[in-house]
Scaffold this motif. Structure first.
Motif, short mmCIF file in Angstrom:
data_model
loop_
_atom_site.label_atom_id
_atom_site.label_comp_id
_atom_site.label_asym_id
_atom_site.label_seq_id
_atom_site.Cartn_x
_atom_site.Cartn_y
_atom_site.Cartn_z
N ASN A 274 0.81 -1.23 0.00
CA ASN A 274 0.00 0.00 0.00
C ASN A 274 0.84 1.27 0.00
O ASN A 274 0.56 2.22 0.73
N CYS A 275 1.88 1.27 -0.83
CA CYS A 275 2.75 2.45 -0.92
C CYS A 275 2.42 3.26 -2.17
O CYS A 275 2.00 2.71 -3.18
N ASN B 216 5.26 -0.44 5.07
CA ASN B 216 3.90 -0.45 4.53
C ASN B 216 3.24 0.91 4.71
O ASN B 216 3.56 1.64 5.64
N ASN B 217 2.29 1.21 3.83
CA ASN B 217 1.47 2.43 3.93
C ASN B 217 2.32 3.69 3.93
O ASN B 217 2.08 4.61 4.72
N ASP C 97 6.69 2.03 8.80
CA ASP C 97 5.31 1.96 8.32
C ASP C 97 4.58 3.27 8.58
O ASP C 97 4.90 3.99 9.52
N ASN C 98 3.58 3.54 7.74
CA ASN C 98 2.68 4.69 7.93
C ASN C 98 3.41 6.03 7.96
O ASN C 98 3.18 6.86 8.83
#
Length: 198
Positions: free
Chosen positions: A110-111, A133-134, A151-152
């Motif tokens: 989800n990048c 991720n993300n 992440d995020n």
């Protein structure tokens, strides 16, 4: 933990290829590129090439496709996204022009990558970034060297990232610095919900 991002992304790639059939594997980014025809095409071509590259027999038979992919994406889309790169599902490419990614880069699920972005090593033969991720990357961003993006994370346009970025952060600038920590959304208390309802 920030150091586990690379291992998670690598095992994620291996598992996703094993559990998905060919068609499901090559279309895994369609939803994240909905309404983005160019991004959908880039992701589809990349997934086919990566699938061919990852299977020894297909690599021999599909070698002409690997050549086609390399030169077509470089000259038609003006991007360098090597088929050896490990990228998790839900990969989104906006605009894509002048996007350059080193083949040893690892990108989680989800990048989002935007135009004029460079991700790779800081010196010939050096290690490449591992992106969690993300992660959302703005345009004109450089992410270089043996670093980990947690992440995020959101990276603002024009940032030059040469050091680790912790999870749940917003980073901007040259050199990039964390300007904000993204906390988990707070749940409304029962009292607040009752007051809103009244």
């Amino acid at each position: 933990m920030i150091g586990n991002v690379g291992l998670k992304a690598h095992s994620l790639q291996n598992t996703s290829e094993k559990r998905m059939g060919f068609f499901t594997y090559i279309t895994q980014d369609a939803e994240s590129n909905k309404g983005n025809t160019k991004g959908k095409a880039i992701a589809l071509l990349f997934r086919i090439a990566h699938y061919v590259y990852s299977h020894h027999i297909l690599k021999v038979i599909g070698y002409p496709y690997l050549l086609f992919y390399k030169y077509f994406t470089q000259f038609f889309f003006t991007i360098e996204l090597p088929y050896q790169t490990i990228i998790g599902e839900g990969f989104t490419v906006f605009h894509g022009l002048a996007l350059v990614v080193h083949e040893n880069t690892v990108i989680g699920s989800n990048c989002i990558l935007r135009q004029s972005t460079t991700i790779g090593n800081a010196k010939p033969g050096g290690k490449c970034p591992v992106i969690g991720n993300n992660v959302e990357v703005g345009c004109n961003v450089c992410i270089i060297g043996d670093i980990v993006i947690g992440d995020n994370v959101k990276i603002g346009a024009g940032a030059v990232v040469t050091k680790n970025i912790p999870p749940d952060s917003v980073a901007i600038g040259n050199p990039a610095r964390v300007i904000k920590t993204l906390g988990k959304p707070k749940l409304a208390s029962a009292d607040a919900v009752v007051k809103i309802a009244i």
